[in-house]
Design an enzyme around this catalytic site. Structure first.
Site, PDB file in Angstrom:
ATOM      1  CG  HIS A  58     -15.984   3.479  29.846  1.00 47.29           C
ATOM      2  ND1 HIS A  58     -16.825   3.166  30.882  1.00 47.29           N
ATOM      3  CD2 HIS A  58     -15.237   4.531  30.277  1.00 47.29           C
ATOM      4  CE1 HIS A  58     -16.627   3.983  31.894  1.00 47.29           C
ATOM      5  NE2 HIS A  58     -15.646   4.818  31.560  1.00 47.29           N
TER       6      HIS A  58
ATOM      7  CG  ASP B  59     -15.892   8.325  30.384  1.00 46.10           C
ATOM      8  OD1 ASP B  59     -15.910   8.201  31.625  1.00 46.10           O
ATOM      9  OD2 ASP B  59     -14.843   8.297  29.715  1.00 46.10           O
TER      10      ASP B  59
ATOM     11  CE  LYS C 234      -8.852   5.258  32.177  1.00 41.67           C
ATOM     12  NZ  LYS C 234      -9.589   6.173  33.093  1.00 41.67           N
TER      13      LYS C 234
ATOM     14  CG  HIS D 287      -7.415   3.747  27.894  1.00 41.24           C
ATOM     15  ND1 HIS D 287      -7.144   5.042  27.505  1.00 41.24           N
ATOM     16  CD2 HIS D 287      -8.771   3.693  28.059  1.00 41.24           C
ATOM     17  CE1 HIS D 287      -8.259   5.740  27.464  1.00 41.24           C
ATOM     18  NE2 HIS D 287      -9.273   4.952  27.791  1.00 41.24           N
TER      19      HIS D 287
ATOM     20  CG  HIS E  96     -11.246   8.187  24.744  1.00 43.19           C
ATOM     21  ND1 HIS E  96     -11.600   9.245  25.554  1.00 43.19           N
ATOM     22  CD2 HIS E  96     -10.875   7.166  25.584  1.00 43.19           C
ATOM     23  CE1 HIS E  96     -11.450   8.900  26.822  1.00 43.19           C
ATOM     24  NE2 HIS E  96     -11.008   7.641  26.873  1.00 43.19           N
TER      25      HIS E  96
END
Length: 512
Positions: free
Chosen positions: A372, A456, A376, A401, A428
């Protein structure tokens, strides 16, 4: 009252095998108790294939229906035509075939008043297997009818079971490269084998059991089993396979051999990649040499299936190891622990199961969810590991990201990596549409994204980070509950709340 004519004929057992097996169940339906008594007397010492006859009684059509409604192991019904009504037996026959949808049970109609139900009409109009006039039914004729009926029931049951298991094998074959389907494939094939050989597979009810054991190194485990061995799948065989058989198999250097004893089959085979497997089949019924070719054909197919599975597993394990290493590297770079991705993976798997996703999708999210935050890798360290709050400009960079992760993974055609791309892009997003990077809302957010996003956030809040201390479980759940319907899918929040104890066990098992 109608008595059977007792012939001066000695009725021998049809098989000398010890009567260890469950009996053939015969239901006598007649409104005269004397008919029940005479029937039992005439067939008292009869057995077929080592199985005795067990008699059940019903004095009316209504009682017969009650018994038949609760039992699926009745081979023959000896059914009187005239009982409560002049055609009660015909009504019961129709009920068995149509309402009960039982086409296997053999029905032998008996009547003392043949004029009430003419034989030709009954045979044409009703699905019966024999029609007898009680005044003509000697013990020898009754014996012949019953044995013929049992043999017919046995054959039809075997064909029906074989049809069911063939569907199971075909369905499993489509997914043969997945371990959970290999068990289905092998078990289905075992059932087929025992069915074709008339070695009925359910040890709780009948006489035979079968097992396939695989040896890897020197550790032996059961990989598929039926009958009384069924509960041992995944375990060591223990005492179910004789120690002499196991020792001979482990010590033997031959690539394969087969032994057919009167009551057991032992087949050893070695695949091209040098893995040994053993098929052990035990039956209370004698096993003939005629079964050898069928058994060996079965073993060849199972050997190929196991070999292909292991090759596939090696590829899959390599893929999973790469995913795990890559995800761990990202977590390490962002100064988070690799256990975070393990916990997220386990929580996602749990929520996917509770949500009712298919097994393939549960498997996919379990493996793909660690990806996920793969994006990054493109975020500068100074922003990624900043201990304080990000500036608006830094936050905009940080948010990229999600898209970076999706771009990294999007070119792959592998289902797990494709799932990872979806998760990276959407974890997100928020239920009310206020998330990033696209602003998806509700069910437009893929279920993988919704589940991973919740897992998360929960684990991140409960964990210490460079920019914050760990929250308590109560604080975390209070925030998640407050944002149910805005940030998170309300159904998933409810599942998390209902299964919180299991989630906490996961966190305890994989704590930092």
């Amino acid at each position: 009252m109608y008595d059977f004519l007792i012939d001066d004929v000695e009725i021998d057992q049809t098989d000398d095998t010890n009567n260890i097996s469950p009996p053939w169940n015969i239901l006598i339906v007649d409104d005269e108790q004397s008919v029940h008594d005479v029937t039992r007397f005439a067939l008292d010492d009869v057995s077929f294939e080592g199985r005795e006859l067990n008699f059940l009684s019903a004095l009316s059509g209504r009682e017969a229906k009650e018994i038949l409604s609760t039992r699926e192991d009745i081979a023959i019904v000896l059914l009187d035509v005239v009982m409560e009504t002049d055609t009660e037996g015909l009504k019961v026959t129709k009920w068995i075939r149509e309402d009960l949808s039982n086409s296997l049970i053999r029905i032998i109609l008996r009547t003392g008043q043949p004029g009430q139900a003419p034989e030709k009409q009954v045979i044409v109009d009703y699905d019966i297997n024999d029609y007898k006039n009680k005044t003509e039914l000697t013990s020898q004729k009754l014996f012949s009818s019953v044995i013929s009926g049992i043999r017919s029931y046995r054959d039809l049951s075997a064909l029906n079971q074989n049809r069911i298991e063939l569907k199971r094998v075909i369905k499993a074959s489509a997914h043969i490269f997945k371990e959970r389907y290999l068990h289905e494939f092998t078990n289905g094939a075992l059932f087929q084998l025992t069915s074709l050989l008339y070695l009925e597979p359910n040890a709780a009810l009948v006489n035979s059991t079968g097992i396939a054991a695989m040896e890897s190194g020197h550790k032996v485990k059961v990989v598929a089993a039926i009958g009384e061995y069924k509960s041992l799948v995944g375990e060591e065989p223990g005492d179910i396979i004789p120690k002499t058989v196991l020792d001979q198999w482990l010590e033997n250097t031959e690539s394969g051999y087969s032994i057919i004893n009167p009551n057991e089959v032992i087949v050893s085979f070695t695949t091209d990649d040098n893995h040994k497997s053993l098929l052990y089949l035990h039956s209370h019924k004698l096993i003939t040499e005629d079964a050898k070719n069928l058994i060996e054909l079965f073993v060849q197919n199972i050997a190929i299936a196991h070999e292909n599975l292991r090759l596939w597993q090696e590829v899959e394990e390599t893929q999973n190891e790469i995913i795990s290493m890559l995800s761990g590297a990202v977590e390490t770079r962002s100064k988070e622990t690799g256990n975070h991705i393990i916990r997220v993976s386990k929580i996602c798997e749990l929520l996917a199961q509770k949500y009712g996703l298919p097994e393939d999708e549960i498997y996919a999210i379990k493996l793909a969810s660690p990806l996920h935050d793969i994006g990054k890798v493109g975020i500068p360290d100074v922003i990624l590991n900043k201990p304080g709050k990000h500036t608006p400009e830094e936050w905009e960079i940080m948010k990229t990201h999600s898209e970076l992760g999706a771009q990294v993974l999007s070119d792959s055609k592998r289902p797990i990596i494709q799932s990872g791309a979806i998760i990276a892009m959407q974890h997100h997003e928020k239920w009310d549409g206020s998330g990033y990077p696209v602003g998806l809302s509700g069910t437009d957010i893929h279920i993988f994204g919704r589940i991973t996003g919740l897992a998360d956030v929960f684990d991140a809040l409960c964990s210490k980070r460079c920019y914050k201390n760990a929250w308590t479980v109560e604080e975390t759940m209070a925030l998640i509950h407050d944002q149910s319907g805005s940030h998170f899918d309300p159904d998933l929040v409810k599942l998390l709340e209902d299964n919180l104890s299991v989630v906490l066990e996961i966190q305890a098992q994989y704590q930092d």
